[in-house]
Design a protein around this motif. Structure first.
Motif, PDB file in Angstrom:
ATOM      1  N   LYS A  92       5.945 -10.443  29.168  1.00 12.90           N
ATOM      2  CA  LYS A  92       6.838 -10.820  28.067  1.00 12.90           C
ATOM      3  C   LYS A  92       8.262 -11.020  28.564  1.00 12.90           C
ATOM      4  CE  LYS A  92       4.488  -8.613  24.177  1.00 12.90           C
ATOM      5  NZ  LYS A  92       4.561  -7.506  23.202  1.00 12.90           N
ATOM      6  N   GLN A  93       8.729 -10.109  29.432  1.00 15.52           N
ATOM      7  CA  GLN A  93      10.092 -10.215  29.943  1.00 15.52           C
ATOM      8  C   GLN A  93      10.253 -11.399  30.889  1.00 15.52           C
ATOM      9  OE1 GLN A  93      11.693  -6.614  31.623  1.00 15.52           O
ATOM     10  NE2 GLN A  93      10.781  -5.350  30.029  1.00 15.52           N
ATOM     11  N   ARG A  94       9.229 -11.704  31.673  1.00 10.45           N
ATOM     12  CA  ARG A  94       9.321 -12.765  32.672  1.00 10.45           C
ATOM     13  C   ARG A  94       8.958 -14.139  32.119  1.00 10.45           C
ATOM     14  NH1 ARG A  94       9.584 -10.950  38.010  1.00 10.45           N
ATOM     15  NH2 ARG A  94       8.422 -12.751  38.772  1.00 10.45           N
ATOM     16  N   PHE A  95       8.548 -14.210  30.858  1.00  8.87           N
ATOM     17  CA  PHE A  95       8.105 -15.477  30.289  1.00  8.87           C
ATOM     18  C   PHE A  95       9.223 -16.514  30.286  1.00  8.87           C
ATOM     19  CE2 PHE A  95       7.045 -18.289  26.685  1.00  8.87           C
ATOM     20  CZ  PHE A  95       5.848 -18.764  27.167  1.00  8.87           C
ATOM     21  N   ARG A  96      10.429 -16.110  29.973  1.00  3.90           N
ATOM     22  CA  ARG A  96      11.559 -17.054  29.957  1.00  3.90           C
ATOM     23  C   ARG A  96      11.812 -17.620  31.356  1.00  3.90           C
ATOM     24  NH1 ARG A  96      15.975 -17.232  25.991  1.00  3.90           N
ATOM     25  NH2 ARG A  96      14.663 -15.668  25.075  1.00  3.90           N
ATOM     26  N   MET A  97      11.728 -16.756  32.369  1.00  5.33           N
ATOM     27  CA  MET A  97      11.899 -17.215  33.744  1.00  5.33           C
ATOM     28  C   MET A  97      10.763 -18.169  34.129  1.00  5.33           C
ATOM     29  SD  MET A  97      12.549 -14.935  37.178  1.00  5.33           S
ATOM     30  CE  MET A  97      11.060 -13.990  37.021  1.00  5.33           C
TER      31      MET A  97
ATOM     32  N   ILE B 196      11.108 -24.918  44.239  1.00  2.00           N
ATOM     33  CA  ILE B 196      10.955 -23.881  45.262  1.00  2.00           C
ATOM     34  C   ILE B 196      11.891 -22.710  44.986  1.00  2.00           C
ATOM     35  CG2 ILE B 196      11.254 -23.349  47.710  1.00  2.00           C
ATOM     36  CD1 ILE B 196      10.325 -26.200  48.280  1.00  2.00           C
ATOM     37  N   GLY B 197      13.130 -22.964  44.623  1.00  2.00           N
ATOM     38  CA  GLY B 197      14.090 -21.894  44.359  1.00  2.00           C
ATOM     39  C   GLY B 197      13.728 -21.064  43.152  1.00  2.00           C
ATOM     40  N   THR B 198      13.228 -21.706  42.101  1.00  4.07           N
ATOM     41  CA  THR B 198      12.908 -20.966  40.888  1.00  4.07           C
ATOM     42  C   THR B 198      11.560 -20.269  40.976  1.00  4.07           C
ATOM     43  OG1 THR B 198      11.980 -22.971  39.922  1.00  4.07           O
ATOM     44  CG2 THR B 198      14.271 -22.445  39.377  1.00  4.07           C
ATOM     45  N   MET B 199      10.675 -20.748  41.830  1.00  7.86           N
ATOM     46  CA  MET B 199       9.343 -20.158  41.910  1.00  7.86           C
ATOM     47  C   MET B 199       9.254 -19.037  42.932  1.00  7.86           C
ATOM     48  SD  MET B 199       6.942 -23.465  41.440  1.00  7.86           S
ATOM     49  CE  MET B 199       5.526 -22.747  40.688  1.00  7.86           C
ATOM     50  N   GLN B 200      10.300 -18.798  43.695  1.00  7.53           N
ATOM     51  CA  GLN B 200      10.256 -17.774  44.745  1.00  7.53           C
ATOM     52  C   GLN B 200       9.911 -16.373  44.228  1.00  7.53           C
ATOM     53  OE1 GLN B 200      10.305 -18.554  47.854  1.00  7.53           O
ATOM     54  NE2 GLN B 200      10.128 -16.477  48.586  1.00  7.53           N
ATOM     55  N   PRO B 201      10.532 -15.875  43.159  1.00  9.31           N
ATOM     56  CA  PRO B 201      10.209 -14.506  42.739  1.00  9.31           C
ATOM     57  C   PRO B 201       8.941 -14.382  41.895  1.00  9.31           C
ATOM     58  CG  PRO B 201      11.955 -15.357  41.381  1.00  9.31           C
ATOM     59  CD  PRO B 201      11.666 -16.407  42.423  1.00  9.31           C
ATOM     60  N   LEU B 202       8.239 -15.469  41.646  1.00 10.39           N
ATOM     61  CA  LEU B 202       7.071 -15.431  40.785  1.00 10.39           C
ATOM     62  C   LEU B 202       5.828 -14.996  41.552  1.00 10.39           C
ATOM     63  CD1 LEU B 202       7.554 -18.776  38.818  1.00 10.39           C
ATOM     64  CD2 LEU B 202       8.282 -16.497  38.157  1.00 10.39           C
ATOM     65  N   SER B 203       4.923 -14.333  40.845  1.00  9.64           N
ATOM     66  CA  SER B 203       3.641 -13.975  41.454  1.00  9.64           C
ATOM     67  C   SER B 203       2.780 -15.236  41.551  1.00  9.64           C
ATOM     68  CB  SER B 203       2.940 -12.912  40.611  1.00  9.64           C
ATOM     69  OG  SER B 203       2.488 -13.459  39.401  1.00  9.64           O
ATOM     70  N   VAL B 204       1.635 -15.126  42.193  1.00  7.90           N
ATOM     71  CA  VAL B 204       0.769 -16.280  42.389  1.00  7.90           C
ATOM     72  C   VAL B 204       0.302 -16.854  41.051  1.00  7.90           C
ATOM     73  CG1 VAL B 204      -1.451 -17.024  43.344  1.00  7.90           C
ATOM     74  CG2 VAL B 204       0.026 -15.542  44.676  1.00  7.90           C
ATOM     75  N   SER B 205      -0.120 -16.000  40.139  1.00  9.76           N
ATOM     76  CA  SER B 205      -0.590 -16.503  38.839  1.00  9.76           C
ATOM     77  C   SER B 205       0.556 -17.127  38.042  1.00  9.76           C
ATOM     78  CB  SER B 205      -1.257 -15.390  38.039  1.00  9.76           C
ATOM     79  OG  SER B 205      -0.366 -14.340  37.798  1.00  9.76           O
ATOM     80  N   GLU B 206       1.756 -16.552  38.154  1.00  7.29           N
ATOM     81  CA  GLU B 206       2.909 -17.149  37.464  1.00  7.29           C
ATOM     82  C   GLU B 206       3.234 -18.513  38.058  1.00  7.29           C
ATOM     83  OE1 GLU B 206       5.458 -13.238  36.038  1.00  7.29           O
ATOM     84  OE2 GLU B 206       5.761 -14.018  38.069  1.00  7.29           O
ATOM     85  N   ARG B 207       3.119 -18.649  39.370  1.00 10.85           N
ATOM     86  CA  ARG B 207       3.360 -19.945  40.014  1.00 10.85           C
ATOM     87  C   ARG B 207       2.347 -20.983  39.545  1.00 10.85           C
ATOM     88  NH1 ARG B 207       5.147 -19.031  46.264  1.00 10.85           N
ATOM     89  NH2 ARG B 207       6.708 -17.463  45.837  1.00 10.85           N
ATOM     90  N   GLU B 208       1.091 -20.574  39.450  1.00 11.35           N
ATOM     91  CA  GLU B 208       0.056 -21.505  38.989  1.00 11.35           C
ATOM     92  C   GLU B 208       0.339 -21.953  37.570  1.00 11.35           C
ATOM     93  OE1 GLU B 208      -3.512 -19.258  39.517  1.00 11.35           O
ATOM     94  OE2 GLU B 208      -3.589 -19.638  41.687  1.00 11.35           O
ATOM     95  N   ARG B 209       0.743 -21.027  36.705  1.00 12.67           N
ATOM     96  CA  ARG B 209       1.027 -21.395  35.326  1.00 12.67           C
ATOM     97  C   ARG B 209       2.275 -22.271  35.224  1.00 12.67           C
ATOM     98  NH1 ARG B 209      -2.427 -18.018  35.834  1.00 12.67           N
ATOM     99  NH2 ARG B 209      -3.808 -17.113  34.305  1.00 12.67           N
TER     100      ARG B 209
ATOM    101  N   ASP C  24      13.950  -4.036  33.497  1.00 12.18           N
ATOM    102  CA  ASP C  24      14.252  -5.455  33.683  1.00 12.18           C
ATOM    103  C   ASP C  24      13.290  -6.032  34.704  1.00 12.18           C
ATOM    104  OD1 ASP C  24      15.342  -7.964  33.616  1.00 12.18           O
ATOM    105  OD2 ASP C  24      17.176  -7.437  34.677  1.00 12.18           O
ATOM    106  N   ALA C  25      12.214  -6.614  34.226  1.00 11.22           N
ATOM    107  CA  ALA C  25      11.175  -7.141  35.111  1.00 11.22           C
ATOM    108  C   ALA C  25      11.615  -8.399  35.847  1.00 11.22           C
ATOM    109  CB  ALA C  25       9.920  -7.432  34.306  1.00 11.22           C
ATOM    110  N   CYS C  26      12.638  -9.064  35.348  1.00 12.45           N
ATOM    111  CA  CYS C  26      13.073 -10.314  35.977  1.00 12.45           C
ATOM    112  C   CYS C  26      13.793 -10.089  37.300  1.00 12.45           C
ATOM    113  CB  CYS C  26      13.973 -11.087  35.017  1.00 12.45           C
ATOM    114  SG  CYS C  26      13.098 -11.618  33.535  1.00 12.45           S
ATOM    115  N   THR C  27      14.232  -8.878  37.578  1.00 12.33           N
ATOM    116  CA  THR C  27      14.939  -8.610  38.836  1.00 12.33           C
ATOM    117  C   THR C  27      13.987  -8.358  39.998  1.00 12.33           C
ATOM    118  OG1 THR C  27      15.065  -6.243  38.334  1.00 12.33           O
ATOM    119  CG2 THR C  27      16.925  -7.623  37.640  1.00 12.33           C
ATOM    120  N   ILE C  28      12.714  -8.136  39.715  1.00 10.81           N
ATOM    121  CA  ILE C  28      11.730  -7.833  40.756  1.00 10.81           C
ATOM    122  C   ILE C  28      11.131  -9.126  41.288  1.00 10.81           C
ATOM    123  CG2 ILE C  28       9.485  -6.741  41.208  1.00 10.81           C
ATOM    124  CD1 ILE C  28      11.571  -4.696  40.803  1.00 10.81           C
ATOM    125  N   ASP C  29      11.033  -9.218  42.609  1.00  9.88           N
ATOM    126  CA  ASP C  29      10.350 -10.324  43.259  1.00  9.88           C
ATOM    127  C   ASP C  29       8.879  -9.932  43.363  1.00  9.88           C
ATOM    128  OD1 ASP C  29       9.413 -12.392  44.776  1.00  9.88           O
ATOM    129  OD2 ASP C  29      10.850 -12.150  46.412  1.00  9.88           O
TER     130      ASP C  29
END
Length: 194
Positions: free
Chosen positions: A123-128, A139-152, A85-90
């Motif tokens: 693939k697992q984190r795409f929905r998030m 800010i709350g939803t972007m906290q666990p995202l990596s830098v590239s995920e935040r940019e996207r 479950d990749a969505c549980t990792i910050d």
């Protein structure tokens, strides 16, 4: 560094990430790379954490001066967690540049599991990522995202905002092109003749 971009700030930061390496030959006057070293020289078998750019440079020498090991976020224990479950990792906490660093590190993975883990994690984190791009509480939803995920997510939010602003303007409604309308009339006339 084959896939590096010299002028890209993100790429500079990624190449400055520390990676674990094992020294394969004595390196004179390089003891400062190992904070626990008591001598000026690095001895064979020493384990050090050095920046990616230096590790790749020392590895590419013939014969190689170091062997590059996988950082802990790409090792088996973390891969199992990410595959489960990749969505549980910050990712921002563990590896800010998870995907970019993984692309560099994948060439040192003999089994090829790092590349597979990168794809499965995305693939697992795409929905998030989609939820973060349309959320008002960014800010709350972007906290666990990596830098590239935040940019996207930020780029997707900007696109979503521009689209909704354009749709609300209403001054240029979508209409059927003349060529398409004439084509439909021609097809209808042909069908009526049969």
């Amino acid at each position: 560094m084959t896939n590096s971009n010299y002028l890209n700030i993100s790429d500079i930061l990624v190449s400055n990430e520390k990676i674990p390496c094992k020294i394969l030959q004595d390196l004179p006057k390089m003891g400062f790379l190992d904070p626990s070293a008591t001598e000026d020289d690095l001895k064979v078998g020493s384990n050090v954490e050095i920046p990616l750019w230096l590790g790749e440079t020392l590895y590419s020498r013939r014969p190689p001066l170091v062997s590059v090991d996988l950082p802990k976020i790409y090792k088996d224990a973390y891969r199992e967690i990410l595959n489960a479950d990749a969505c549980t990792i910050d990712l921002h906490k563990f590896a800010q540049y998870f995907y970019e660093l993984g692309c560099y590190i994948a060439k040192y993975d003999i089994k090829g599991e790092v590349a597979t883990t990168l794809v499965n994690t995305f693939k697992q984190r795409f929905r998030m990522l989609l939820a973060a791009s349309v959320s008002n509480d960014s800010i709350g939803t972007m906290q666990p995202l990596s830098v590239s995920e935040r940019e996207r997510a930020a780029a997707a939010a900007a696109t979503e905002h521009a689209l909704s602003a354009w749709l609300q303007r209403g001054d240029s409604p979508l209409t059927t092109a003349c060529m398409v309308a004439n084509h439909r009339k021609r097809k209808r006339a042909e069908m009526e003749m049969l």
